[in-house]
Motif scaffolding. Structure first.
Motif, mmCIF file in Angstrom:
data_model
loop_
_atom_site.group_PDB
_atom_site.id
_atom_site.type_symbol
_atom_site.label_atom_id
_atom_site.label_comp_id
_atom_site.label_asym_id
_atom_site.label_seq_id
_atom_site.Cartn_x
_atom_site.Cartn_y
_atom_site.Cartn_z
ATOM 1 N N GLY A 1 0.805 -1.214 0.000
ATOM 2 C CA GLY A 1 0.000 0.000 0.000
ATOM 3 C C GLY A 1 0.837 1.263 0.000
ATOM 4 N N VAL A 2 1.873 1.297 0.822
ATOM 5 C CA VAL A 2 2.720 2.489 0.923
ATOM 6 C C VAL A 2 3.495 2.705 -0.373
ATOM 7 C CG1 VAL A 2 4.762 3.444 2.062
ATOM 8 C CG2 VAL A 2 2.923 2.444 3.426
ATOM 9 N N VAL A 3 4.017 1.644 -0.956
ATOM 10 C CA VAL A 3 4.745 1.775 -2.221
ATOM 11 C C VAL A 3 3.831 2.327 -3.308
ATOM 12 C CG1 VAL A 3 5.851 0.479 -4.087
ATOM 13 C CG2 VAL A 3 6.471 0.017 -1.718
ATOM 14 N N ALA A 4 2.588 1.818 -3.360
ATOM 15 C CA ALA A 4 1.636 2.307 -4.362
ATOM 16 C C ALA A 4 1.341 3.790 -4.161
ATOM 17 C CB ALA A 4 0.348 1.491 -4.288
ATOM 18 N N CYS A 5 1.191 4.209 -2.900
ATOM 19 C CA CYS A 5 0.916 5.622 -2.610
ATOM 20 C C CYS A 5 2.089 6.515 -2.995
ATOM 21 C CB CYS A 5 0.600 5.801 -1.123
ATOM 22 S SG CYS A 5 -0.991 5.136 -0.613
ATOM 23 N N LEU A 6 3.291 6.069 -2.692
ATOM 24 C CA LEU A 6 4.466 6.871 -3.009
ATOM 25 C C LEU A 6 4.693 6.956 -4.519
ATOM 26 C CD1 LEU A 6 6.940 5.726 -0.213
ATOM 27 C CD2 LEU A 6 5.554 7.807 -0.318
ATOM 28 N N ARG A 7 4.433 5.862 -5.227
ATOM 29 C CA ARG A 7 4.556 5.895 -6.684
ATOM 30 C C ARG A 7 3.529 6.835 -7.301
ATOM 31 N NH1 ARG A 7 7.451 2.105 -9.463
ATOM 32 N NH2 ARG A 7 5.959 2.202 -11.195
ATOM 33 N N ALA A 8 2.375 6.964 -6.639
ATOM 34 C CA ALA A 8 1.338 7.872 -7.117
ATOM 35 C C ALA A 8 1.533 9.296 -6.590
ATOM 36 C CB ALA A 8 -0.034 7.352 -6.706
ATOM 37 N N ARG A 9 2.646 9.523 -5.888
ATOM 38 C CA ARG A 9 2.957 10.842 -5.304
ATOM 39 C C ARG A 9 1.878 11.267 -4.308
ATOM 40 N NH1 ARG A 9 6.770 14.032 -8.737
ATOM 41 N NH2 ARG A 9 7.470 12.626 -10.390
ATOM 42 N N ARG A 10 1.512 10.340 -3.445
ATOM 43 C CA ARG A 10 0.522 10.612 -2.407
ATOM 44 C C ARG A 10 1.131 10.300 -1.041
ATOM 45 N NH1 ARG A 10 -4.810 10.225 -3.839
ATOM 46 N NH2 ARG A 10 -5.154 10.995 -1.719
ATOM 47 N N PRO A 11 2.105 11.086 -0.593
ATOM 48 C CA PRO A 11 2.758 10.796 0.690
ATOM 49 C C PRO A 11 1.802 10.852 1.880
ATOM 50 C CG PRO A 11 3.357 12.986 -0.105
ATOM 51 C CD PRO A 11 2.665 12.296 -1.229
ATOM 52 N N ARG A 12 0.818 11.743 1.815
ATOM 53 C CA ARG A 12 -0.138 11.836 2.918
ATOM 54 C C ARG A 12 -0.950 10.546 3.027
ATOM 55 N NH1 ARG A 12 -4.034 17.082 3.755
ATOM 56 N NH2 ARG A 12 -2.233 18.065 2.758
ATOM 57 N N ALA A 13 -1.294 9.976 1.882
ATOM 58 C CA ALA A 13 -2.019 8.706 1.872
ATOM 59 C C ALA A 13 -1.160 7.586 2.450
ATOM 60 C CB ALA A 13 -2.437 8.359 0.445
ATOM 61 N N ALA A 14 0.130 7.606 2.130
ATOM 62 C CA ALA A 14 1.041 6.593 2.673
ATOM 63 C C ALA A 14 1.100 6.673 4.188
ATOM 64 C CB ALA A 14 2.435 6.769 2.072
ATOM 65 N N VAL A 15 1.089 7.892 4.720
ATOM 66 C CA VAL A 15 1.109 8.070 6.175
ATOM 67 C C VAL A 15 -0.144 7.471 6.796
ATOM 68 C CG1 VAL A 15 1.077 9.758 8.039
ATOM 69 C CG2 VAL A 15 2.593 10.103 6.088
ATOM 70 N N LEU A 16 -1.299 7.698 6.170
ATOM 71 C CA LEU A 16 -2.543 7.147 6.714
ATOM 72 C C LEU A 16 -2.531 5.629 6.697
ATOM 73 C CD1 LEU A 16 -5.400 7.499 7.821
ATOM 74 C CD2 LEU A 16 -6.224 7.519 5.451
ATOM 75 N N LEU A 17 -2.030 5.034 5.604
ATOM 76 C CA LEU A 17 -2.006 3.579 5.523
ATOM 77 C C LEU A 17 -1.117 2.965 6.594
ATOM 78 C CD1 LEU A 17 -1.966 2.662 1.728
ATOM 79 C CD2 LEU A 17 -3.807 2.374 3.383
ATOM 80 N N LEU A 18 -0.106 3.701 7.024
ATOM 81 C CA LEU A 18 0.745 3.220 8.106
ATOM 82 C C LEU A 18 0.156 3.550 9.475
ATOM 83 C CD1 LEU A 18 4.332 4.116 6.843
ATOM 84 C CD2 LEU A 18 3.377 1.823 7.128
ATOM 85 N N ALA A 19 -0.246 4.799 9.640
ATOM 86 C CA ALA A 19 -0.679 5.258 10.962
ATOM 87 C C ALA A 19 -2.039 4.708 11.363
ATOM 88 C CB ALA A 19 -0.718 6.788 10.985
ATOM 89 N N GLY A 20 -2.983 4.627 10.432
ATOM 90 C CA GLY A 20 -4.319 4.162 10.761
ATOM 91 C C GLY A 20 -4.327 2.768 11.375
ATOM 92 N N PRO A 21 -3.811 1.765 10.667
ATOM 93 C CA PRO A 21 -3.766 0.415 11.239
ATOM 94 C C PRO A 21 -2.899 0.326 12.487
ATOM 95 C CG PRO A 21 -3.563 0.313 8.852
ATOM 96 C CD PRO A 21 -3.452 1.758 9.233
ATOM 97 N N ALA A 22 -1.763 1.033 12.491
ATOM 98 C CA ALA A 22 -0.877 0.971 13.661
ATOM 99 C C ALA A 22 -1.568 1.517 14.906
ATOM 100 C CB ALA A 22 0.403 1.758 13.386
ATOM 101 N N LEU A 23 -2.263 2.634 14.763
ATOM 102 C CA LEU A 23 -2.954 3.222 15.908
ATOM 103 C C LEU A 23 -4.135 2.358 16.351
ATOM 104 C CD1 LEU A 23 -2.893 6.974 14.856
ATOM 105 C CD2 LEU A 23 -1.626 5.912 16.732
ATOM 106 N N ALA A 24 -4.821 1.755 15.392
ATOM 107 C CA ALA A 24 -5.944 0.877 15.742
ATOM 108 C C ALA A 24 -5.461 -0.324 16.543
ATOM 109 C CB ALA A 24 -6.671 0.421 14.474
ATOM 110 N N VAL A 25 -4.385 -0.948 16.076
ATOM 111 C CA VAL A 25 -3.828 -2.094 16.802
ATOM 112 C C VAL A 25 -3.283 -1.654 18.163
ATOM 113 C CG1 VAL A 25 -2.009 -3.841 16.802
ATOM 114 C CG2 VAL A 25 -3.314 -3.402 14.714
ATOM 115 N N GLY A 26 -2.643 -0.493 18.177
ATOM 116 C CA GLY A 26 -2.134 0.031 19.444
ATOM 117 C C GLY A 26 -3.247 0.264 20.446
ATOM 118 N N ALA A 27 -4.390 0.747 19.953
ATOM 119 C CA ALA A 27 -5.537 0.983 20.837
ATOM 120 C C ALA A 27 -6.040 -0.330 21.427
ATOM 121 C CB ALA A 27 -6.655 1.685 20.072
#
Length: 227
Positions: A91-117
């Motif tokens: 997911g992150v590679v696809a976002c970065l290739r599409a020049r969507r760094p903010r989207a890459a952050v969400l794909l990392l942070a969203g699941p990580a924060l959910a699991v952390g919760a």
């Protein structure tokens, strides 16, 4: 697109990961989902066995034969560190290739924060399964896959400029489908009670929209300061 967009040389370089049109509705979803987590956590706090609903659903889902057992185990792997890393990397590679760094952050942070919760909530609920050392509520595996699917749905809704109704419907459908799939796998393999998986799904629904909002606010603030 349903959010703030920056275009450079005809290419989208930044876009809101929480579409503006969907913010109000997803805020309501997040609050309701959070309430479900709290209510279930209080209801099953300290339990070491299934409730009536858990027992009925579990009896139907647990111990499935081939090929369903293999499918359940393969689905379960997606919530393990190895499987999660594969999904997140793709997911992150696809976002970065599409020049969507903010989207890459969400794909990392969203699941990580959910699991952390879920990890923070498990000792509070103190519900166990398969032994006193196995904290059950809420399900981290279910939270991860739900959060990942929800993040993808939010990005798709923004990318295609969906309105508040269609965008929210897409987000909820994707999250529910992913949560149901992983939830079934967790119950079928005996790793969780059904209500644990509901708690995991709702944890993701509460956390991911909030994470997306924070990411947008932080990114927009940084961009304004750089002007």
């Amino acid at each position: 697109m349903g959010g703030t967009v920056t275009v450079t040389d005809g290419k989208v370089t930044a876009a809101a990961v929480l579409p503006v049109a969907m913010r109000g509705r997803l805020a309501v979803v997040a609050v309701l989902a959070g309430l479900v987590v709290v209510l279930l956590g209080v209801r099953y706090a300290g339990d070491a066995g299934p409730g009536r609903t858990d027992a009925r659903i579990g009896a139907a889902a647990y111990g499935v034969g081939a090929p369903w057992w293999d499918i359940a185990n393969a689905t379960d792997f997606l919530g393990d560190p190895g499987g999660a890393l594969l999904l997140l990397t793709a997911g992150v590679v696809a976002c970065l290739r599409a020049r969507r760094p903010r989207a890459a952050v969400l794909l990392l942070a969203g699941p990580a924060l959910a699991v952390g919760a879920t990890r923070l909530l498990k000792p509070l609920a103190a519900r166990t399964i398969n032994g006193d050392d196995n904290l059950a509520f809420p399900s981290g595996h279910t939270a991860f896959l739900t959060a990942f699917a929800l993040a993808l749905a939010l990005l798709a809704a923004g990318r295609f400029g969906l309105g508040p109704t269609s965008g929210t419907a897409l987000a909820l459908a994707a999250a529910s489908a992913a949560g149901a799939l992983m939830g079934w796998a967790q119950v079928a393999t005996g790793a969780h009670y059904p209500t644990d998986t509901v708690g995991g799904c709702c944890t993701a629904l509460a956390v991911v929209p909030a994470a997306a909002w924070v990411i947008d606010r932080a990114a927009d603030s940084r961009r304004q300061h750089m002007r």
